[in-house]
Design an enzyme around this catalytic site. Structure first.
Site, PDB file in Angstrom:
ATOM      1  N   GLU A 273       0.829  -1.206   0.000  1.00 60.94           N
ATOM      2  CA  GLU A 273       0.000   0.000   0.000  1.00 60.94           C
ATOM      3  C   GLU A 273       0.862   1.254   0.000  1.00 60.94           C
ATOM      4  O   GLU A 273       0.781   2.073   0.917  1.00 60.94           O
ATOM      5  CB  GLU A 273      -0.908   0.014   1.241  1.00 60.94           C
ATOM      6  CG  GLU A 273      -1.795  -1.202   1.392  1.00 60.94           C
ATOM      7  CD  GLU A 273      -2.531  -1.218   2.749  1.00 60.94           C
ATOM      8  OE1 GLU A 273      -2.271  -0.368   3.615  1.00 60.94           O
ATOM      9  OE2 GLU A 273      -3.372  -2.117   2.931  1.00 60.94           O
ATOM     10  N   CYS A 342      -3.500  33.191  10.056  1.00 57.52           N
ATOM     11  CA  CYS A 342      -3.343  33.854  11.352  1.00 57.52           C
ATOM     12  C   CYS A 342      -2.998  32.858  12.448  1.00 57.52           C
ATOM     13  O   CYS A 342      -3.800  32.599  13.354  1.00 57.52           O
ATOM     14  CB  CYS A 342      -4.612  34.609  11.697  1.00 57.52           C
ATOM     15  SG  CYS A 342      -5.005  35.766  10.397  1.00 57.52           S
TER      16      CYS A 342
END
Ligand code: LLP
Length: 420
Positions: A273, A342
């Site tokens: 995988e 921010c």
């Protein structure tokens, strides 16, 4: 052979100037090289030629439909961990019998979806999940093919956030309890045991932990076989690392050959995988320098890509090389490359020794093909960015940049708020 290269002091992706792509699609954007993707998949797949195997590309690394389709065209299967990834795999044209479904918290609706699809197998991570899969299968009149994800309790020697094969991690069933889980599975009428699975972690730079996990799995398989269980598939998960800075992970051929040595004649089809090793170094994030500023202590390079676009540096402290798209002789500086979000943790590089960058110019954040776009968010209401695939001298927008409309899709102001 590299597909992101300077020619005449300009950075190219295959046969196209990155600057020209930026002029067409705007910044920031993810950029992938077709030939690099093909090469990485093919080298990996070919490395396992010696035994029956199936490469199930791990969709979480980058689940863009075009990339899924590309690997599916090359014969790949897909490793999915949610109903959403299963949907993507199918939309990408995946063969259901080449899909494996992993994940520690599968919901009933996801299990039902996968059963109806007819996937190759569920990698099951708890005894309760075995029960639920059995119930769902019996309700819809199906038999579910399962493997048990075993937690072999091995230190993969990688970042703690991406270690998954230790007792303290939530993943899999403890190897000592696995025989019990298999016994339970063999008694549940709507389950069919077909395999065994493990995945010990990601960005692994040594093969030894993987081989150690494999040995433990083999031992368990031998015992299960003695008990009359048929273990047809052995899924070793993903995890092979790549070079971001100076790491020296094993080459896929070396990785494969040690695994093959262990598995020769063992009578299992090997499933792998891989995610990062296929897509990581096949993609970059292109961004523009907005401003530069400094104080007595620091220099900042403020760019238009933020942690919402590429979270790895903020989240794991990961290193990504940053290259100017225009190569020239430059003064060396030490700077933080930061985004517009921010948050103080919004950086792409911290205290980085690098060539000075100027406002208005383009940079390429390297090795961003894996866990880049797929981990991106809309934080600070920033539309998710475009993805572009380049093949030779052609470019294809494989995901268009989101607009403001996309940001509020599905949201609704209740009537009572409008009236009052
Ligand atoms: N199979 C399973 C069950 C997995 O959990 C993973 C990754 C893979 C395969 C693919 O692993 P790879 O070959 O890509 O290492 N966001 C992190 C990585 C998280 C990996 C999660 N699982 C990062 O940006 O480094």
């Amino acid at each position: 052979m590299h597909f992101f290269e300077y020619k005449d002091r300009q950075l190219y992706c295959e046969g196209i100037l990155i600057r020209e792509i930026a002029e067409k699609v705007g910044t920031p954007f993810y950029l992938y090289s077709y030939h690099t993707l093909v090469r990485h998949f093919t080298v990996f797949d070919d490395a396992f030629k010696g035994i029956p195997h199936l490469v199930c590309y791990s969709a979480k690394a980058n689940s863009n439909l075009a990339l899924l389709r590309l690997f599916i065209n090359l014969g790949g299967g897909v490793d999915v961990v949610s109903g959403g990834e299963l949907y993507r795999a199918l939309k990408g044209g995946a063969v259901p019998q080449k899909i494996v479904f992993s994940g520690v918290g599968k919901r009933e609706d996801e299990i039902e979806y996968a059963l109806k699809t007819g996937i190759l197998m569920f990698n099951v991570e708890s005894s309760q999940e075995l029960q639920v899969i059995n119930e769902v299968a019996s309700r819809i009149g199906k038999k579910a093919a399962i493997a048990i994800r075993v937690n072999p309790d091995i230190d993969p020697k990688t970042h703690p956030y991406i270690s998954t094969g230790l007792k303290q991690n939530k993943f899999g069933i403890d190897i000592l309890r696995a025989p019990m889980a298999y016994r339970l599975a063999s008694q549940l009428p709507n389950l069919k045991i077909v395999g065994i699975d493990c995945h010990i972690g990601s960005q692994l730079v040594e093969v030894e932990p993987i081989i150690e996990a494999l040995r433990r799995l083999k031992q368990l398989v031998e015992n299960l076989r003695k008990d009359g269980m048929e273990i047809q598939y052995l899924d070793l998960g993903g995890g092979l690392g790549i070079t971001y800075e100076d790491e020296e992970p094993p080459h896929p051929v070396e990785y494969a050959s040690t695994i093959l040595e262990e598995l020769q004649g063992f009578g299992c089809t090997l499933i792998l995988e891989p995610g990062r090793v296929i897509v990581g170094n096949a993609g970059v994030l292109v961004s523009k320098v907005l401003y530069t500023k400094e104080n007595e202590e620091k220099r900042f390079v403020i760019v238009d890509a933020g942690m919402n676009d590429l979270v790895r540096p903020s989240y794991y402290g990961s290193y990504h090389q940053i290259l100017p798209v225009k190569e020239e002789t430059r003064e060396e500086i030490v700077a933080d490359v930061v985004g517009p979000i921010c948050e103080s943790s919004d950086f792409l590089a911290k205290g980085r020794k690098m060539a000075i960058l100027h406002s208005g110019e383009l940079i390429a954040v390297m090795s961003a093909g894996a866990y880049g776009f797929s981990m991106s968010t809309n934080y600070n209401s920033r539309p998710r960015i475009a993805e572009v695939l380049v093949r030779d001298d052609q470019m294809f927008v494989i995901r268009k940049r989101e607009g403001y409309e996309d940001l509020i899709r599905g949201e609704k102001i209740p009537d009572f708020l409008i009236r009052s």
